[in-house]
Design a protein around this motif. Structure first.
Motif, short mmCIF file in Angstrom:
data_model
loop_
_atom_site.label_atom_id
_atom_site.label_comp_id
_atom_site.label_asym_id
_atom_site.label_seq_id
_atom_site.Cartn_x
_atom_site.Cartn_y
_atom_site.Cartn_z
N LYS A 63 0.81 -1.21 0.00
CA LYS A 63 0.00 0.00 0.00
C LYS A 63 0.86 1.27 0.00
O LYS A 63 0.69 2.17 0.83
CB LYS A 63 -0.96 0.00 1.19
CG LYS A 63 -1.94 -1.16 1.17
CD LYS A 63 -3.16 -0.85 2.00
CE LYS A 63 -4.12 -2.02 2.12
NZ LYS A 63 -4.42 -2.68 0.85
N TYR A 76 -2.72 16.77 -0.48
CA TYR A 76 -3.04 15.92 0.68
C TYR A 76 -3.05 16.81 1.93
O TYR A 76 -3.89 16.65 2.82
CB TYR A 76 -2.02 14.79 0.77
CG TYR A 76 -2.04 13.97 2.04
CD1 TYR A 76 -3.22 13.44 2.55
CD2 TYR A 76 -0.85 13.71 2.73
CE1 TYR A 76 -3.22 12.68 3.71
CE2 TYR A 76 -0.84 12.95 3.88
CZ TYR A 76 -2.03 12.44 4.37
OH TYR A 76 -2.02 11.69 5.52
N THR A 108 1.43 13.44 8.75
CA THR A 108 1.10 13.02 10.11
C THR A 108 2.29 12.38 10.82
O THR A 108 2.32 12.31 12.04
CB THR A 108 -0.04 11.99 10.08
OG1 THR A 108 0.41 10.89 9.30
CG2 THR A 108 -1.29 12.58 9.46
N ASN A 112 2.81 9.31 10.59
CA ASN A 112 2.45 7.90 10.49
C ASN A 112 2.52 7.52 9.01
O ASN A 112 1.66 7.91 8.22
CB ASN A 112 1.03 7.71 11.03
CG ASN A 112 0.55 6.28 10.85
OD1 ASN A 112 1.13 5.49 10.09
ND2 ASN A 112 -0.52 5.95 11.54
N GLU A 152 2.14 4.94 7.14
CA GLU A 152 1.09 4.20 6.43
C GLU A 152 -0.10 5.10 6.09
O GLU A 152 -0.67 5.03 5.01
CB GLU A 152 0.62 3.01 7.28
CG GLU A 152 1.38 1.75 6.95
CD GLU A 152 1.75 0.94 8.16
OE1 GLU A 152 0.87 0.75 9.03
OE2 GLU A 152 2.93 0.53 8.26
N LYS A 153 -0.43 5.95 7.04
CA LYS A 153 -1.55 6.86 6.83
C LYS A 153 -1.22 7.87 5.73
O LYS A 153 -2.05 8.15 4.87
CB LYS A 153 -1.82 7.60 8.16
CG LYS A 153 -3.26 8.00 8.35
CD LYS A 153 -3.49 8.49 9.75
CE LYS A 153 -4.56 9.55 9.74
NZ LYS A 153 -4.57 10.31 10.98
N ASP A 154 0.03 8.37 5.78
CA ASP A 154 0.43 9.34 4.78
C ASP A 154 0.44 8.73 3.38
O ASP A 154 0.05 9.37 2.40
CB ASP A 154 1.82 9.90 5.11
CG ASP A 154 1.78 10.85 6.29
OD1 ASP A 154 0.67 11.35 6.59
OD2 ASP A 154 2.83 11.07 6.91
N ARG A 155 0.90 7.49 3.28
CA ARG A 155 0.93 6.82 1.98
C ARG A 155 -0.47 6.72 1.40
O ARG A 155 -0.69 7.01 0.23
CB ARG A 155 1.51 5.41 2.13
CG ARG A 155 3.02 5.39 2.26
CD ARG A 155 3.47 3.98 2.56
NE ARG A 155 4.91 3.91 2.76
CZ ARG A 155 5.53 2.88 3.32
NH1 ARG A 155 4.84 1.84 3.74
NH2 ARG A 155 6.83 2.88 3.45
N LYS A 156 -1.41 6.32 2.26
CA LYS A 156 -2.79 6.18 1.80
C LYS A 156 -3.32 7.54 1.34
O LYS A 156 -3.96 7.64 0.30
CB LYS A 156 -3.63 5.63 2.97
CG LYS A 156 -5.10 5.46 2.66
CD LYS A 156 -5.33 4.15 1.91
CE LYS A 156 -6.80 3.88 1.64
NZ LYS A 156 -7.49 4.89 0.86
N GLY A 157 -3.01 8.57 2.14
CA GLY A 157 -3.48 9.91 1.79
C GLY A 157 -2.91 10.39 0.47
O GLY A 157 -3.63 10.97 -0.35
#
Lengths: 307, 390
Positions: free
Chosen positions: B124, B328, B332, B334, B336-341
């Motif tokens: 992801k 975006y 953050t 984080n 994983e969260k940034d990647r998703k964003g």
């Protein structure tokens, strides 16, 4: 018919390279019972040395320091590069193989593989990953002979290769050193006891093999002018196949098998879809080996003696 | 035994001390560059690296990348994939799991981008390949994007161009069967050509495998087949060999190619043999205007040669990435969260005006953009010949 002859010409050129490199494998194998797996990479080093020498001479000529016709530059390039590359061969023997002469055969074989990797990555570190274009020393001229296209390069490549092979043959048959080499190929335990200097002969074998590889490298650069540090790997394997197919230590065998390999590859691609070229070509060779396990000119007993 | 253990442990400890601090949680924007710096196509890797460094220079001189009103430092993680599929996969895995990059730019060639895209998608992590034209790279992979047109578009472009320009009806194709890009494009070309000229109008469909240097038997077959034109979608080092050998075997008809010809090194390796040949690509350097010209001049001044399409596409890809990070709007910390964003932001970009032309993105993350037909001039420059839009 024209189609056939065109392929024949193509195969002659392609086979010359295999034959020249196979000779180096075959001599070392014949005399020291050693698979010099670095030989394909010595071919690559030879091509790069040739590139350096040719560029150097051409630069000198263009500066006006010396006046030379292009063909003479080519001849000089071949001679100087063969000379320089033979020292690479001697160095490989002295540093890589001589300390391991009494070691198990497998150790010597992996030494070859490691030297090969060192040469490839050393080149990569020295010159970078960029491809280099081999200078076109002779102006390409294409002749149309009844629909068959032949270039002056092709004639030169096949001619020079045959000349070198003949010279080697004469050297091994007629000279004192050649006799020593043949004697060592026959028995390398007893022959040194007769006063034949094993180290000299071994170094000389490597030197000659490497010089031939250098000549092959330069001719290769003329025919396929894009050089890269990994050009010797697969090519070396295939030439090794030719060396074994020719029979242990047989100069004639290696030459014939080299040309045969070239012919099989080209003609398989002529008849079958080119995607299947190597698949069919090497299946044929496997079949040949099944019926002649010692190659064309190999002698069964000598292999039994040593292995 | 104890000695060996001791040695092992001390080695591990030293290794840990020397390795960069992966624990510290300063908020840095890390961008991974997966490029073929060595191997078969090193010039492609060089162009990628240079374009990325130019982008980083811009960011640094601006004092960082501004996201949501705050400036963050940017770090490039440039890794070599040796132009091998398995190394590209390794590089992606390393960049995602160890370096914790937010987004990956690259790999360039399809044979690396397809397997590496799989890894990025599984982890992801958004990835954008600037140069990979094979459809499989982004297919069913929500995290993978690209910056160039696709081969189902390029194949017909190349086929139709020959038809319109020369009016030929019989074509030959020579391609590398072991590499995804040439294989895919050769098939798309064949389909398009046979659609226009009838079944069997590709009179020779010959192949070889990567690292082959002798094409004489294939070319002899092609010449015998009576083809009027040869299409060969190969990389620059092979182009030089194929074109020269074809001429030496008496072929004097046109040879055309695709965007893989567009390297800055093609003419250097190929020489006069390539003059006057046509190929389809992403942009033409000679005669460019506006932002494209500004990029070319700056690159040329800095590195001493005119950038090829890879450089320009990498530049565009990084601009797209920058736009996505900025829209975006927050970092953050984080990852994983940034990647998703960032992925969502990338997917939300509908239009982008880059130096290689205007692009509109489809649902799959593929841009729709124009192709350019380039002619190699007698001076060895890539001249704009015509533009083909979908």
């Amino acid at each position: 018919m024209v189609f056939f002859f065109q392929n024949l010409i193509n195969a002659l050129q392609w086979g010359s390279f295999y034959a020249l490199i196979a000779l180096g494998y075959s001599m070392v194998y014949g005399i020291l019972m050693l698979f010099n797996f670095a030989h394909g990479d010595i071919f690559m080093v030879g091509a790069y040395i040739g590139f350096g020498v040719a560029t150097g001479i051409a630069a000198l000529a263009s500066l006006g320091a010396i006046v030379l016709p292009n063909w003479l530059i080519l001849v000089l390039t071949i001679i100087i590069s063969m000379f320089l590359t033979s020292f690479v061969g001697i160095l490989v023997e002295r540093l890589g193989y001589r300390p391991l002469r009494e070691a198990p055969r497998a150790s010597a074989a992996i030494t070859g593989l490691m030297i090969g990797i060192i040469l490839e990555t050393g080149n990569l570190a020295l010159l970078g990953a960029r491809r280099v274009r081999f200078p076109s020393l002779i102006e390409s001229a294409t002749y149309n002979i009844g629909g068959v296209y032949v270039t002056n390069k092709k004639i030169m490549i096949v001619g020079v290769s045959l000349m070198l092979m003949l010279a080697l043959h004469q050297f091994v048959r007629r000279s004192k050193y050649g006799m020593a080499m043949r004697a060592m190929a026959f028995d390398y335990v007893v022959v040194p006891l007769m006063g034949v200097p094993i180290n000299t002969i071994a170094a000389m074998t490597f030197a000659i093999g490497s010089a031939l590889a250098a000549a092959a490298g330069i001719l290769f650069g003329i025919a396929y002018p894009v050089l890269d540090p990994y050009m010797g790997i697969v090519f070396g394997w295939k030439a090794f196949v030719a060396a074994i197919l020719g029979g242990r230590g047989s100069i004639l065998g290696a030459t014939l098998a080299g040309f045969l390999l070239g012919f099989i590859e080209i003609f398989v691609a002529m008849i079958f879809p080119s995607t299947l070229r190597d698949f069919i070509a090497y299946s044929i060779i496997l079949l040949i080996l099944t019926f002649r396990p010692h190659g064309f000119f190999g002698e069964p007993y000598s292999a039994r003696l040593r292995l | 035994m104890r000695k060996v253990l001791l040695l092992l442990v001390s080695c591990l400890v030293i290794g840990l001390i020397l390795s960069p601090c992966v624990w510290s949680k300063t908020k840095i924007i890390k961008v991974g560059i997966n490029a073929p710096l060595t191997g078969d196509i090193p010039k492609v890797g060089e162009g990628t690296k240079y374009a990325a460094q130019m982008w980083l220079e811009d960011i640094k001189s601006a004092g960082g990348l501004e996201v949501g009103g705050k400036k963050y430092p940017v770090e490039l993680v440039i890794e070599d994939n040796e132009s091998k599929a398995e190394s590209a996969v390794k590089v992606n895995t390393k960049m995602i799991t160890q370096d914790e990059v937010m987004v990956i730019v690259g790999p360039q060639a399809s044979s690396q981008a397809i397997p590496a895209g799989e890894v990025a998608n599984n982890y992801k992590t958004p990835m954008i390949s600037p140069w990979s034209t094979n459809p499989d790279t982004t297919k069913n992979r929500p995290f993978v994007f690209r910056g160039c047109f696709l081969d189902p578009f390029q194949g017909p472009v190349a086929a139709n161009f020959i038809k319109e320009e020369f009016g030929f009806t019989k074509a030959a194709v020579l391609y590398d069967v072991a590499s995804d890009y040439p294989k895919g494009l050769a098939e798309f070309f064949k389909k398009a050509w046979e659609k226009a000229n009838g079944a069997g109008s590709v009179v020779a469909f010959e192949s070889f495998t990567t690292k082959d240097v002798d094409f004489s038997s294939q070319l002899t077959k092609i010449i015998k087949s009576g083809a009027e034109v040869l299409f060969t979608p190969q990389y620059y080092n092979e182009v030089a060999l194929i074109v020269q050998q074809a001429h030496e075997l008496g072929w004097n008809k046109p040879i055309t190619g695709s965007d893989s010809w567009g390297s800055a090194e093609t003419v250097e390796l190929c020489g006069k043999d390539c003059y006057g040949l046509f190929f389809s690509t992403h942009y033409a350097a000679a005669g460019a205007k506006g932002a494209t010209k500004a990029f070319i001049d700056r690159y040329n001044k800095k590195y001493g040669y005119v950038p090829d399409d890879v450089g320009a596409l990498t530049w565009d890809a990084l601009q797209i990435v920058q736009k996505a990070i900025q829209s975006y709007g927050k970092i953050t910390g984080n990852v994983e969260k940034d990647r998703k964003g960032i992925r969502d932001a990338l997917a939300n970009i509908k239009e982008f005006d880059g130096i290689t032309g205007k692009m509109t993105f489809t649902e799959d993350g593929d841009p729709i953009k124009c192709a350019v037909i380039v002619r190699i001039s007698e001076k060895g420059e890539y001249e704009f010949y015509k533009s083909v839009c979908p």
